[in-house]
Motif scaffolding. Structure first.
Motif, mmCIF file in Angstrom:
data_model
loop_
_atom_site.group_PDB
_atom_site.id
_atom_site.type_symbol
_atom_site.label_atom_id
_atom_site.label_comp_id
_atom_site.label_asym_id
_atom_site.label_seq_id
_atom_site.Cartn_x
_atom_site.Cartn_y
_atom_site.Cartn_z
ATOM 1 N N GLU A 1 0.843 -1.202 0.000
ATOM 2 C CA GLU A 1 0.000 0.000 0.000
ATOM 3 C C GLU A 1 0.878 1.251 0.000
ATOM 4 N N LYS A 2 0.551 2.177 -0.900
ATOM 5 C CA LYS A 2 1.379 3.381 -1.012
ATOM 6 C C LYS A 2 1.200 4.317 0.180
ATOM 7 N N GLN A 3 0.006 4.260 0.723
ATOM 8 C CA GLN A 3 -0.283 5.108 1.883
ATOM 9 C C GLN A 3 0.606 4.675 3.044
ATOM 10 N N GLY A 4 1.298 5.603 3.645
ATOM 11 C CA GLY A 4 2.103 5.254 4.817
ATOM 12 C C GLY A 4 3.519 4.824 4.484
ATOM 13 N N ARG A 5 3.914 5.094 3.286
ATOM 14 C CA ARG A 5 5.318 4.818 2.981
ATOM 15 C C ARG A 5 5.790 5.736 1.869
ATOM 16 N N GLY A 6 7.099 5.841 1.737
ATOM 17 C CA GLY A 6 7.648 6.674 0.680
ATOM 18 C C GLY A 6 8.080 5.810 -0.483
ATOM 19 N N ASP A 7 8.691 6.482 -1.458
ATOM 20 C CA ASP A 7 9.173 5.727 -2.613
ATOM 21 C C ASP A 7 10.511 5.080 -2.306
ATOM 22 N N LEU A 8 10.838 4.069 -3.124
ATOM 23 C CA LEU A 8 12.129 3.402 -2.980
ATOM 24 C C LEU A 8 13.208 4.314 -3.564
ATOM 25 N N THR A 9 14.196 4.581 -2.780
ATOM 26 C CA THR A 9 15.346 5.333 -3.289
ATOM 27 C C THR A 9 16.453 4.337 -3.596
ATOM 28 N N VAL A 10 16.775 4.230 -4.883
ATOM 29 C CA VAL A 10 17.859 3.321 -5.265
ATOM 30 C C VAL A 10 19.092 4.190 -5.447
ATOM 31 N N LEU A 11 20.038 3.960 -4.561
ATOM 32 C CA LEU A 11 21.157 4.897 -4.510
ATOM 33 C C LEU A 11 22.386 4.344 -5.219
ATOM 34 N N ASP A 12 22.727 5.035 -6.290
ATOM 35 C CA ASP A 12 23.947 4.712 -7.025
ATOM 36 C C ASP A 12 24.132 3.244 -7.339
ATOM 37 N N ARG B 1 -1.182 -4.819 1.769
ATOM 38 C CA ARG B 1 -0.973 -4.869 0.326
ATOM 39 C C ARG B 1 -1.774 -3.774 -0.362
ATOM 40 N N ALA B 2 -1.275 -3.343 -1.500
ATOM 41 C CA ALA B 2 -1.961 -2.304 -2.257
ATOM 42 C C ALA B 2 -3.353 -2.804 -2.655
ATOM 43 N N ASP B 3 -3.459 -4.087 -3.036
ATOM 44 C CA ASP B 3 -4.746 -4.678 -3.366
ATOM 45 C C ASP B 3 -4.957 -5.877 -2.457
#
Lengths: 436, 222
Positions: free
Chosen positions: B37-48, B215-217
């Motif tokens: 579920e997108k609510q309650g979390r941020g996006d994945l930051t893929v660093l370098d 889960r998102a769904d």
């Protein structure tokens, strides 16, 4: 945190929250704001979540009747900042796309700056940590270095101690080597001395018998004289004289004394040779005549020289060499003895001495079996011997080597198997020597 | 724990996905990012990343507000698995609240798994964390491939350690939510023992786990 006892690096924990002021600096956002102003945005600002204006472009009061927008910027799913924009009411609906574009750009700036900051932080942490570890490694290395230094110090002491012990042991071996060479001589010398002593003793015994006969004769004469000798006395005296073979005795006495004196002289010479060779009275360095020392050495070796051997002395006059004559004799002794002990029939030993420009050369050339090539490099090593176990100490030529090198000299051997060997000694001259 | 600020009523927790190179740590996070579920979390930051290999780390942030108002952030990190990035692993591992060890099920990877786990033990000790008490789960990933270690073998090896073991295929999207869920559960228990999340903040385990693993769904289950 209290559950963290490990190494800390400047409190720079990966994942710690960042304030918007840390992430976006003025120079990061101003180019975007200035571009926005050019498109007709009258006011644009970045505010923190609490509404405090951080960076701005334009003036709020300029256009009192205007449209505005306030939109949050998200980071890690949370509001990190907000963008505020104002523009004139006169702008058409198409202007909305520009507003969206500017907002998206601001979002992009934030995300990219955040990622860059995370990367930089991680990098810094890793570098700091590596640095701390290096410091730690360095500290440990220093500790172990100190430990090894201490060990090295004590090792040096131990080495010094052992070196002293070795020196003493070596000196003892050199001394023993002298005793051994004297021991090797002893049997021959004993024979040499025993011979004259034997006949001196036998002569004295004979002389004793002769004396008792002469005493008897004299006593008879004295008795006859006191009472006045008569013909009978004379007759008895003649009988006695003949019976005691006094005519022979008188002749023999001269031979006895002459022989005994010669024997005693021989013993005296042998003792003097040994004394001279061993230099008992000279345990220090004196001006030494090398030729004389060679003769002394040959003298004590007389009985070792086989009858069919030939010793050729090719001496030339030499300046005095300052050394301990006992040592130098020992050095010569070991070389000459080696030549004599080859068991060679018809041995020929040529001893040459010569004065060189700044050296004294002494060479010993024999026609013996020579020194095999594979052992040639080792003959001066201590304990190296080709003789049977127990026969040789392996110290002979090593002693020679030690003595010669101790005077700054050199010793070399040239040899061809079956064609004899030549030992060449060079002793350095200081230039102040006087001829002897 | 990265941070606990009583004044601001804020807590930041750290979970770390550890494991040998190419075992699927980033794939795990990518899938969580897609599934949850997108609510309650941020996006994945893929660093370098370079050629699909992580150099620094990936970061997937979650946040929950407890009934008391305590804001809890849970940041999930991956570490680079390559041997040469050990310093980065140590740095990321600092103050971790839980670790998911992602092993590669392929038979030839057995040694790498073992060495990486040993490296985890060493690095935990290095950053002052106790492997005995730290929330830890193990995931055997890549179950979709052939030539993989048998389940019974894995259970017989890992069973005695008491560490929860999950079989998964991050690529096909199964087993990874269970791994994450169990790790979150353990992390809650561990944190609750010290910070009394339920007692002081009215946040119980079910709420915590449900919020983080929603889960998102929700209607679609594999």
């Amino acid at each position: 945190m209290d559950d963290c006892k490990g190494i800390e690096y400047n409190g720079n924990i990966i994942g710690a929250d960042k304030d918007i002021r840390e992430i976006i600096k003025k120079s990061d956002i101003m180019p975007l704001f200035q571009s926005a102003a050019k498109t007709g945005i009258s006011y644009i600002a970045l505010e923190d979540p609490e509404g405090e204006v951080l960076y701005q472009c334009g003036d709020v009061s300029e256009f009192p009747s205007s449209s505005s927008l306030k939109k949050p910027l998200y980071l890690e799913g949370e509001i990190a900042a907000q963008i505020v924009m104002m523009w004139s009411d006169q702008k058409d609906d198409g202007f909305r796309d520009i507003i969206d574009l500017i907002f998206l750009s601001a979002e992009m700036v934030l995300k990219n700056k955040f990622r860059a900051l995370l990367a930089i932080d991680t990098h810094k942490t890793v570098v700091n940590q590596s640095y701390e570890e290096l410091l730690d490694t360095n500290r440990k290395l220093k500790q172990s270095e100190n430990k090894y230094r201490e060990l090295a110090d004590s090792l040096e002491k131990t080495v010094q101690q052992r070196t002293e012990e070795l020196k003493r042991a070596h000196a003892k071996i050199l001394h023993q080597e002298k005793i051994v060479s004297v021991g090797q001589l002893a049997a021959g010398i004993a024979h040499e001395i025993n011979n004259p002593l034997g006949f001196i003793l036998s002569n004295i015994n004979t002389f004793n018998q002769y004396v008792s006969r002469m005493k008897e004769m004299l006593v008879f004469y004295r008795g006859a004289l006191e009472k006045g000798p008569d013909d009978n006395d004379r007759k008895r005296a003649e009988e006695k004289w003949k019976r005691h073979r006094l005519d022979f005795i008188f002749r023999d006495i001269d031979d006895l004394i002459k022989e005994s004196l010669e024997g005693a002289e021989r013993v005296k010479k042998i003792v003097s040779d040994i004394k001279g060779f061993s230099h008992i009275d000279e345990a220090y360095e004196v001006e030494t005549d090398i030729n004389k020392e060679l003769d002394r050495t040959l003298n004590v070796l007389t009985h070792e020289i086989p009858d069919d051997a030939e010793i050729i002395k090719n001496y030339h006059s030499l300046p005095a060499f300052v050394c301990n004559p006992s040592d130098i004799c020992q050095a010569f002794f070991n070389i000459i003895l080696n030549a004599l002990q080859t068991g060679m029939k018809g041995l020929k030993l040529i001893i040459t001495t010569r004065r060189m420009t700044d050296h004294i050369l002494i060479s010993f050339s024999d026609n013996g079996p020579g020194v095999p090539e594979d052992t040639r490099g080792r003959i001066f090593e201590p304990f190296f011997t080709t003789k049977e176990v127990g026969k040789g100490t392996g110290m002979g030529l090593n002693v020679t080597y030690e003595v010669i090198t101790s005077y700054g000299g050199t010793i070399e051997v040239e040899s061809e198997t079956g064609k004899g060997a030549t030992f060449t000694i060079l002793l350095p001259l200081t230039g102040e020597e006087v001829d002897v | 724990m990265i941070e606990y600020d009583e004044f601001d009523n804020k807590m930041i927790l750290k979970l770390v996905y550890y494991g040998p190179a190419l075992s699927g740590k980033t794939t795990n996070l990518l899938q969580l990012h897609d599934i949850l579920e997108k609510q309650g979390r941020g996006d994945l930051t893929v660093l370098d990343t370079k050629n699909d290999r992580t150099i620094f780390f990936d970061l997937l942030p979650f946040f929950i507000t407890a009934p008391s108002g305590l804001k809890i952030k849970l940041k999930v990190f991956t570490v680079p698995g390559q041997v040469r990035h050990d310093a980065t692993r140590k740095a990321v591992l600092q103050r971790a609240d839980g670790v998911a060890f992602i092993a590669d099920s392929q038979l030839p990877e057995e040694t790498n798994n073992f060495e990486s786990f040993k490296n985890l033990e060493d690095n935990l000790r290095f950053v002052g964390l106790d492997i005995e008490t730290l929330p830890l789960v193990v995931q055997f990933n890549k179950r979709d491939l052939k030539n993989i270690a048998g389940e019974s073998d894995i259970r017989s090896v890992w069973g005695p350690t008491g560490i929860p073991v999950f079989l998964a295929s991050a690529l096909e999207g199964w087993g990874l939510l269970e791994t994450f869920g169990r790790l979150v559960e353990l992390t809650y228990e561990h944190t609750d023992r010290r910070y009394h999340l339920k007692e002081k903040h009215g946040l119980d385990k079910e709420m915590f786990v449900q919020r983080l693993t929603k889960r998102a769904d929700e209607t679609v289950r594999p």
